[in-house]
Design a protein around this motif. Structure first.
Motif, PDB file in Angstrom:
ATOM      1  N   LEU A 245       3.210  -5.414 -13.702  1.00  0.00           N
ATOM      2  CA  LEU A 245       2.258  -5.418 -14.633  1.00  0.00           C
ATOM      3  C   LEU A 245       1.065  -4.397 -14.781  1.00  0.00           C
ATOM      4  O   LEU A 245      -0.225  -3.949 -15.877  1.00  0.00           O
ATOM      5  N   LEU A 246       1.609  -3.321 -13.838  1.00  0.00           N
ATOM      6  CA  LEU A 246       0.692  -1.403 -13.698  1.00  0.00           C
ATOM      7  C   LEU A 246       0.925  -1.326 -14.921  1.00  0.00           C
ATOM      8  O   LEU A 246      -0.246  -0.953 -15.431  1.00  0.00           O
ATOM      9  N   TRP A 247       2.336  -1.388 -15.698  1.00  0.00           N
ATOM     10  CA  TRP A 247       2.112  -0.880 -16.290  1.00  0.00           C
ATOM     11  C   TRP A 247       1.570  -0.849 -17.316  1.00  0.00           C
ATOM     12  O   TRP A 247       1.341  -0.540 -18.303  1.00  0.00           O
ATOM     13  N   SER A 248       1.634  -2.570 -17.745  1.00  0.00           N
ATOM     14  CA  SER A 248       0.972  -3.401 -18.957  1.00  0.00           C
ATOM     15  C   SER A 248      -0.344  -2.869 -19.284  1.00  0.00           C
ATOM     16  O   SER A 248      -1.387  -2.538 -20.080  1.00  0.00           O
ATOM     17  N   THR A 249      -0.693  -2.258 -17.574  1.00  0.00           N
ATOM     18  CA  THR A 249      -2.267  -2.332 -17.700  1.00  0.00           C
ATOM     19  C   THR A 249      -2.768  -0.349 -17.911  1.00  0.00           C
ATOM     20  O   THR A 249      -3.808  -0.108 -18.518  1.00  0.00           O
ATOM     21  N   ILE A 250      -1.696   0.521 -17.987  1.00  0.00           N
ATOM     22  CA  ILE A 250      -1.802   2.316 -18.776  1.00  0.00           C
ATOM     23  C   ILE A 250      -1.640   1.372 -20.016  1.00  0.00           C
ATOM     24  O   ILE A 250      -1.115   1.512 -20.673  1.00  0.00           O
ATOM     25  N   THR A 400      21.107  -3.481  -2.597  1.00  0.00           N
ATOM     26  CA  THR A 400      21.474  -3.193  -4.042  1.00  0.00           C
ATOM     27  C   THR A 400      20.400  -3.314  -4.814  1.00  0.00           C
ATOM     28  O   THR A 400      20.164  -2.249  -5.063  1.00  0.00           O
ATOM     29  N   LEU A 401      20.037  -4.289  -4.875  1.00  0.00           N
ATOM     30  CA  LEU A 401      18.847  -4.889  -5.057  1.00  0.00           C
ATOM     31  C   LEU A 401      18.018  -4.351  -5.265  1.00  0.00           C
ATOM     32  O   LEU A 401      16.808  -3.349  -6.362  1.00  0.00           O
ATOM     33  N   LEU A 402      17.643  -4.320  -4.279  1.00  0.00           N
ATOM     34  CA  LEU A 402      15.760  -4.079  -3.711  1.00  0.00           C
ATOM     35  C   LEU A 402      16.015  -2.407  -4.567  1.00  0.00           C
ATOM     36  O   LEU A 402      14.606  -1.769  -4.651  1.00  0.00           O
ATOM     37  N   PHE A 403      16.795  -2.200  -3.335  1.00  0.00           N
ATOM     38  CA  PHE A 403      16.818  -0.205  -3.402  1.00  0.00           C
ATOM     39  C   PHE A 403      16.813   0.545  -4.879  1.00  0.00           C
ATOM     40  O   PHE A 403      17.226   1.783  -5.164  1.00  0.00           O
ATOM     41  N   ALA A 404      18.068  -0.554  -5.758  1.00  0.00           N
ATOM     42  CA  ALA A 404      18.252  -0.196  -7.101  1.00  0.00           C
ATOM     43  C   ALA A 404      16.845   0.446  -8.197  1.00  0.00           C
ATOM     44  O   ALA A 404      16.724   1.100  -9.072  1.00  0.00           O
ATOM     45  N   SER A 405      15.936  -1.000  -7.741  1.00  0.00           N
ATOM     46  CA  SER A 405      15.136  -0.991  -8.435  1.00  0.00           C
ATOM     47  C   SER A 405      13.276  -0.817  -7.653  1.00  0.00           C
ATOM     48  O   SER A 405      13.040   0.463  -8.517  1.00  0.00           O
ATOM     49  N   GLY A 406      13.809  -0.398  -6.393  1.00  0.00           N
ATOM     50  CA  GLY A 406      12.245   0.604  -5.460  1.00  0.00           C
ATOM     51  C   GLY A 406      12.897   2.052  -5.743  1.00  0.00           C
ATOM     52  O   GLY A 406      11.684   2.459  -5.959  1.00  0.00           O
ATOM     53  N   ILE A 407      13.611   2.478  -5.854  1.00  0.00           N
ATOM     54  CA  ILE A 407      13.856   3.853  -5.349  1.00  0.00           C
ATOM     55  C   ILE A 407      13.212   4.291  -6.584  1.00  0.00           C
ATOM     56  O   ILE A 407      12.372   5.566  -7.106  1.00  0.00           O
ATOM     57  N   PRO A 408      13.637   3.630  -8.092  1.00  0.00           N
ATOM     58  CA  PRO A 408      13.109   4.622  -9.407  1.00  0.00           C
ATOM     59  C   PRO A 408      11.775   4.300  -9.662  1.00  0.00           C
ATOM     60  O   PRO A 408      10.827   4.589 -10.472  1.00  0.00           O
ATOM     61  N   ILE A 409      11.371   3.363  -9.108  1.00  0.00           N
ATOM     62  CA  ILE A 409      10.350   2.630  -9.094  1.00  0.00           C
ATOM     63  C   ILE A 409       9.319   3.614  -8.816  1.00  0.00           C
ATOM     64  O   ILE A 409       8.140   3.647  -8.651  1.00  0.00           O
ATOM     65  N   LEU A 410       9.425   3.953  -7.276  1.00  0.00           N
ATOM     66  CA  LEU A 410       9.132   4.741  -6.557  1.00  0.00           C
ATOM     67  C   LEU A 410       8.661   6.405  -7.499  1.00  0.00           C
ATOM     68  O   LEU A 410       7.569   7.335  -7.324  1.00  0.00           O
ATOM     69  N   LEU A 411       9.606   6.407  -8.165  1.00  0.00           N
ATOM     70  CA  LEU A 411      10.277   8.460  -8.802  1.00  0.00           C
ATOM     71  C   LEU A 411       9.061   8.086 -10.268  1.00  0.00           C
ATOM     72  O   LEU A 411       9.230   8.895 -11.007  1.00  0.00           O
ATOM     73  N   THR A 412       9.221   6.450 -10.572  1.00  0.00           N
ATOM     74  CA  THR A 412       8.522   6.535 -12.344  1.00  0.00           C
ATOM     75  C   THR A 412       7.475   6.994 -12.111  1.00  0.00           C
ATOM     76  O   THR A 412       6.326   7.404 -12.654  1.00  0.00           O
ATOM     77  N   MET A 413       6.727   5.970 -11.136  1.00  0.00           N
ATOM     78  CA  MET A 413       5.564   5.315 -10.988  1.00  0.00           C
ATOM     79  C   MET A 413       4.106   6.845 -11.363  1.00  0.00           C
ATOM     80  O   MET A 413       3.412   6.503 -11.842  1.00  0.00           O
ATOM     81  N   PRO A 414       4.920   8.238 -10.400  1.00  0.00           N
ATOM     82  CA  PRO A 414       3.572   8.626 -10.927  1.00  0.00           C
ATOM     83  C   PRO A 414       3.198   9.602 -11.642  1.00  0.00           C
ATOM     84  O   PRO A 414       1.740  10.046 -12.209  1.00  0.00           O
ATOM     85  N   LEU A 415       4.039   9.614 -13.085  1.00  0.00           N
ATOM     86  CA  LEU A 415       4.060   9.642 -14.010  1.00  0.00           C
ATOM     87  C   LEU A 415       2.956   8.521 -15.271  1.00  0.00           C
ATOM     88  O   LEU A 415       2.051   8.701 -15.916  1.00  0.00           O
ATOM     89  N   PHE A 416       2.774   7.065 -14.394  1.00  0.00           N
ATOM     90  CA  PHE A 416       1.332   6.412 -14.967  1.00  0.00           C
ATOM     91  C   PHE A 416       0.304   7.252 -14.164  1.00  0.00           C
ATOM     92  O   PHE A 416      -0.860   6.326 -15.042  1.00  0.00           O
ATOM     93  N   LEU A 417       0.352   7.595 -13.480  1.00  0.00           N
ATOM     94  CA  LEU A 417      -1.261   7.515 -12.866  1.00  0.00           C
ATOM     95  C   LEU A 417      -2.385   9.210 -13.645  1.00  0.00           C
ATOM     96  O   LEU A 417      -1.252  10.277 -14.051  1.00  0.00           O
ATOM     97  N   ASP A 418      -3.542   8.789 -13.709  1.00  0.00           N
ATOM     98  CA  ASP A 418      -4.057  10.056 -14.071  1.00  0.00           C
ATOM     99  C   ASP A 418      -4.919  10.799 -12.988  1.00  0.00           C
ATOM    100  O   ASP A 418      -4.103  10.542 -12.021  1.00  0.00           O
ATOM    101  N   GLN A 419      -4.742  12.166 -13.732  1.00  0.00           N
ATOM    102  CA  GLN A 419      -5.224  13.201 -12.556  1.00  0.00           C
ATOM    103  C   GLN A 419      -5.732  12.867 -10.961  1.00  0.00           C
ATOM    104  O   GLN A 419      -5.396  13.288 -10.421  1.00  0.00           O
TER     105      GLN A 419
END
Lengths: 831, 282
Positions: A245-250, A400-419
């Motif tokens: 959902l977040l991604w779709s608003t970026i 496993t599912l939670l961590f395999a999705s959660g860690i990448p989310i946390l690491l990817t999310m900063p890319l989608f933020l503005d300053q």
């Protein structure tokens, strides 16, 4: 009859109480928004009513919990109505107060005109037009003319008004004060009907009802297992859904598919084409850019919180029906998709933070790009390996599912933020690290520390000192030699110790079996007691020296990473900040060893003040009251601020994750148990063999070291440091984070920093009211959730203990067959 | 009436208290008290309320440092050591008022007890070194065995303070046992228990001695229990040891009877003394 009346009275009384609290909270929210509203009222206005309703719902749930099984419809309705009345009374009283403020010249009318005019009007039943007959203030004195007739007091109006039938929710119109009470009562009752306890639906009652009427085998299965299961899984994949959902608003550059860019087929001109987002909030929901920013920020925080909540609802359940391959595909789907999204984002929007980040490590641009790709793929590969290993056991699927999705989310999310968003999240991450530190002292060990800001300041100023003296510290070749020697000094003992420990592990495998004999001869291997034979030690020594020499050689002779020193000594600053803050914590630990409770708080408070006064007065070192200005970012000078912020956000995110990880591990180890025991009862803990000096000093040192990390990151984020940045307020804020999150709860710290740093940060202008909001929130917390937002659950160990025990019990010759038990143990650890 | 399980064997001394004195301002709580306990014994310390029994215990476990006197445990003086050091030497105790760690599960409470027998530091714990992991597992298994020993399996994950009273008492003992003590000090283990529970506790204490080879030293007001299981009974009155010996000897001792009843002993029969003392205690 009298009995019934009395009982009714008690429910009404509870309802009134809740209503008062509810109204109080609403007032708090209004106060928070007050100054902000003067500038950005149009963004706040739409939130007022939803917040109001949300709070009502929350209190409805509280009501149900209070009643528990005693709940009947009559009681709930009475309670709900009473609550609504209580809310209205508090709110209207407050409005009267505001009225008087306004009469004294506070410029609140603009804000209230937008945010609360409608609410006031609906609650009191007074038409909006009558609420604001105020004259203009006089331009010079900024006061009302003396003979002016000030606006009508809504409380009086509401009481005197005969025909108040204007409660307008958009789809329904009912009467003012009492109509409001009615509507809110109905809302409360509707919610109550859904809620019993904290679950959304009372499954058991629903099941019973369903079984009674329509029970067939299929429907039973649906209701008894499949539906709850679906809800459970929904909770697990909630972070991922929210992320989408977040991604779709970026807003992104969709015109150029990223693969074309990666393959070099597109040109720069094409890439500058239209930027758009899948879900355009501005157009479809008529939100201002600022509101969209805030919405996305809230999404980010919600994702983090949903991740934490999902982590709490994990269960160990067999998914044997799903084959290994299926499980792996399921778990890898998300990280791979995220990698694609991240690459897309980086390539199509030309996010360039990674290259400068790495080029400060002395790599040129091509190398930096290569290295960044390697890092990205490395993360995915590590996750993939983890997934492949841990999914061999189908019980691990959920985790496993939670961590395999959660860690990448946390690491990817900063890319989608503005300053702007980056800087807010940044601050939240830094406060999370601070909170994790304080959580160890206050939450784990129960030592009230009000001087936490001191260690924060130490870290920050160490960074400022080192970065400002960059040119002196990184004096070319000499620096390489220094780095080489440091490497050697760190690596050599590390190799020896680790190798020794592994040798001992191999050698003392029987320790575990011996320990379970139940006899008094219980003996564990100790590092310096069970030494390997001399030859092994000698070999290790030679190996260590070899490694050290190799490291030194690489640094000095080959000149590998020779840019590290020259570009930025950030890592040095990080390590030194950590160590010096830790040392400061250690020093503070000594004088307070014998102190408890209030006395401890006062001494730590004093320590914090000492540091902040020192910052002002040690002018040669800290720059005095003028602070350390123009502290360089940990990047080359040509990097933009956005790039620097993003880099620091990554550092802070990873730092927060690492610190949380450490805090969790410590809690579930001997040290954490000692701290928890200490918090429970110091004397008894000591009598159970816990060395108080040790435990307290360790707690203070580790806590301070964490704060030092936070300080370094904070300094890297700011460009100017002033002593006023390190006032008592910070300590109090962090303490509030720990308390509101839940004492001793690691996820609680994250939630606490989001609630107390992230959300207020979105309303920057409210600074003056933040403390007030803290107060309100703390009071509300004490009433509603005394344990904090996410209180610590008790540590559940019995199942695991039983498994370990039965494994030992079933195979007495475990000593003869270490290989088998080895594998079992590993599998148990993976969990 | 003597504990018939096993007599004090081979005479090796576990605890040897030599003339300790503890003053609080003008009040002399313990005065020149001496005591010797042999391996495998169940020794009891009795006395009227305020006689200094708990102070005596506190001196032995390091809560108080005696003003004068020596406390030899396994041959070395422990007077003046910190409680955690004394615990590490092998003395564990329980309390008159139950002091379990709240915020911790039952199983964790037991694991805390093993603190001195473990070596993991914060560094090892944070990298979860294999050695620490094994230590953790061993501790967990050990704690689980103790949980079985006190019949609380299935309650390991509960909040320790939510257990029933008797269970909390047993848990406190299990926590003490986790430190692998040689000497276990029980401060009124049956306080607040009904006769049935007291009976159970008595069996439990015997099991501790017989199955785990512990030496036990207890304070108790329940004379039935004391006379039933003790190998040696010492009596304190106003901080002074007035009698010591087998239960029979102590029961006949005129000083003891006077301390408890305050009148000439000739008029009383043996059992009545015990009953009266019991009433006095409650």
């Amino acid at each position: 009859m009298i009995q019934r009346l009395l009982r009714l009275h008690s429910f009404v009384k509870d309802g009134l109480n809740n209503g008062f609290i509810n109204g109080f909270l609403i007032v708090m929210i209004i106060l928070i928004g007050l100054p902000a509203g003067l500038e950005r009222r149009e963004e706040l206005a739409p939130f007022a009513i939803p917040i109001f309703i949300l709070l009502t719902l929350v209190f409805a749930v509280v009501t149900v919990r209070q009643f528990g099984s005693r709940a009947t419809w009559g009681r709930l309705i009475a309670n709900g109505v009473a609550m609504a009345i209580g809310t209205a009374i508090v709110f209207l009283l407050f409005m009267s107060l505001i009225n008087r403020w306004q009469a004294r010249g506070f410029e609140v009318q603009d804000y209230f005109a937008e945010v609360t005019l409608g609410t006031t009007s609906r609650l009191s039943g007074v038409p909006e037009s009558e609420l604001f007959p105020n004259p203009e203030v006089e331009p010079i004195s900024q006061e009302y003319p003396e003979d002016a007739e000030l606006r009508t007091d809504p409380m009086i109006l509401a009481i005197n008004n005969d025909d108040i039938v204007v409660f307008d929710l958009g789809f329904i119109k009912v009467g003012g004060l009492f109509g409001t009470a009615l509507v809110l009562g109905v809302i409360a009752v509707v919610v109550v009907a859904g809620y019993r306890g904290w679950t959304l639906i009372d499954w058991q009652a629903a099941q019973a009802w369903f079984n009674q009427r329509y029970a067939t085998a299929g429907s039973k299965r649906l209701l008894n297992s499949q539906l709850p299961m679906a809800v459970h899984w929904l909770r697990l994949i909630m972070p991922a859904l929210l992320f989408l959902l977040l991604w779709s608003t970026i807003s992104m550059n969709f015109d150029t598919p990223f693969w074309e860019d990666v393959l070099g087929e597109s040109t720069i001109e094409e890439m500058d084409g239209g930027r758009s987002s899948i879900l355009d909030l501005g157009e479809q929901f008529n939100m201002s850019p600022r509101a969209i920013q805030n919405f996305q920020l809230i999404m980010v925080f919600t994702i983090v919180v949903s991740f934490l909540l999902a982590g709490r609802s994990l269960r160990q359940r067999e998914y044997a029906a799903l084959p290994y391959l299926g499980r792996v595909v399921l778990a890898l789907l998300f990280p791979l998709a995220l990698l694609a999204l991240a690459v897309w984002r980086i390539e199509s929007d030309e996010i360039t933070f990674i290259s400068p980040t790495l080029s400060f490590a002395g790599l040129d641009e091509l190398e930096a790009v290569t290295a960044s790709l390697l890092v990205g793929y490395g993360v995915v590969i590590i996750i993939a390996i983890y997934v492949l290993l841990s999914l061999r056991d189908s019980e691990n699927l959920e985790a496993t599912l939670l961590f395999a999705s959660g860690i990448p989310i946390l690491l990817t999310m900063p890319l989608f933020l503005d300053q702007y968003q980056t800087s807010v999240v940044n601050l939240v991450a830094i406060y999370t690290i601070l909170g994790m530190g304080l959580n160890i002292v206050v939450g784990y060990a129960g030592l009230l520390d009000l001087g936490h800001v001191a260690f924060f300041a130490v870290g920050a100023y160490v960074y400022a000192f080192i970065e400002s003296n960059r040119q002196h510290i990184s004096a070319g070749h000499a620096n390489d030699v220094l780095f080489g020697l440091i490497t050697a000094a760190i690596l050599a003992p590390l190799v020896i110790v680790t190798a020794t420990l592994y040798w001992q592990q191999y050698h003392n495998r029987q320790a575990i079996d011996r320990a379970s004999d139940g006899g008094t001869e219980y003996r564990m291997a100790r590092l310096w007691r069970d030494q390997p034979p001399p030859l092994v030690t000698l070999g290790l020594l030679v190996l260590a020296i070899g490694v050290a020499l190799g490291g030194w050689y690489l640094f000095e002779q080959v000149g590998l990473f020779s840019g590290v020193g020259r570009a930025s000594p950030f890592l040095l600053a990080l390590v030194l900040g950590l160590i010096s803050a830790g040392f400061a914590g250690f020093l503070l630990g000594f004088p307070v060893l014998r102190l408890r409770g209030d006395y401890l708080a006062i001494v730590t408070l004093g320590f914090g003040e000492i540091i902040s006064i020192s910052l002002e007065n040690l002018e040669n070192l800290t720059g005095g009251p003028f602070g350390a200005q123009n502290v360089p970012k940990p990047l080359p000078s040509d990097a933009t601020i956005a790039e620097a912020n993003l880099t620091i956000l990554y550092l802070a995110t990873i730092g927060a994750m690492a610190v949380a990880f450490l805090a969790l591990r410590l809690r579930h180890a001997r040290q954490g148990r000692a701290w928890t025991a200490l918090r429970s009862d110091e004397d008894i803990a000591q009598a159970m063999g816990i060395n108080l000096v040790n435990a307290k000093l360790t707690a203070f040192t580790i806590s301070a070291a964490f704060a030092g990390i936070a300080g370094v990151l904070f300094a890297a984020r700011q460009s100017n440091l002033f002593p006023t940045n390190f006032s008592l307020n910070i300590s109090i804020n962090v303490l509030a984070i720990v308390i509101i999150g839940g004492m001793g709860s690691v996820p609680g710290v994250v939630v606490g920093s989001i609630a107390l740093v992230g959300l207020p940060e979105m309303l920057r202008a409210i600074k003056d009211y933040r403390i007030m909001a803290f107060g309100g929130l703390l009071v509300a917390m004490m009433l509603v959730r005394p344990g904090g937002l996410l209180p610590t659950p008790l540590v559940s160990l019995e199942e695991r203990a039983r498994q370990l025990h039965s494994r030992l019990g079933k195979s007495p010759p475990a000593q003869e067959n270490p290989a088998a038990s080895d594998e079992d143990k590993e599998r148990a650890d993976d969990r | 009436m003597t504990g018939n399980a096993s007599q004090p064997n081979n005479g090796d001394v576990v605890l040897d208290v030599q003339g300790i004195t503890k003053r609080f301002g003008g009040l002399v709580a313990v005065s020149e008290a001496s005591l010797t306990i042999y391996r495998g014994m169940i020794a009891s310390l009795i006395g009227p309320n305020g006689a200094g029994k708990t102070t005596f215990f506190n001196c032995v476990t390091g809560f108080y440092t005696p003003d004068r006197g020596l406390i030899h445990f396994m041959g070395s003086n422990i007077a003046g050591l910190r409680p955690d050091q004394i615990n590490a030497r092998g003395i564990a105790r329980t309390y008159q008022n139950i002091h379990l760690f709240h915020n911790m599960s039952t199983l964790e409470n037991i694991m805390v007890g093993a603190h001195t027998r473990l070596s993991a530091g914060p560094t090892g714990a944070s990298i979860r070194h294999p050695l620490n992991r094994e230590e953790e597992e061993a501790t967990l298994i050990k704690a689980y065995e103790l949980l079985e020993f006190i019949d609380l399996t299935g309650m390991g994950d509960l909040d320790a303070t939510n257990l029933s009273y008797g269970a909390q008492r047993r848990l406190e003992i299990a926590r003490a046992l986790a430190s692998d003590p040689l000497l276990l000090l029980l401060d009124e283990p049956t306080a607040g228990m009904n006769p049935h529970e007291t009976e159970e506790m008595m069996r439990f204490i015997r099991r501790l001695r017989d199955e785990r080879g512990l030496t036990i030293f207890l304070i108790e007001h329940d004379m039935g229990l004391v006379m039933n299981i003790s190998d040696q009974v010492s009596v304190l009155d106003y901080g002074r040891k007035i009698a010591e010996g087998t239960p029979e000897e102590v029961q006949r001792n005129p000083l003891v009877i006077e301390a408890y009843l305050g009148r000439p002993p000739e008029e009383l029969e043996e059992d009545e003394v015990a009953t009266a003392a019991e009433e006095d205690a409650s």
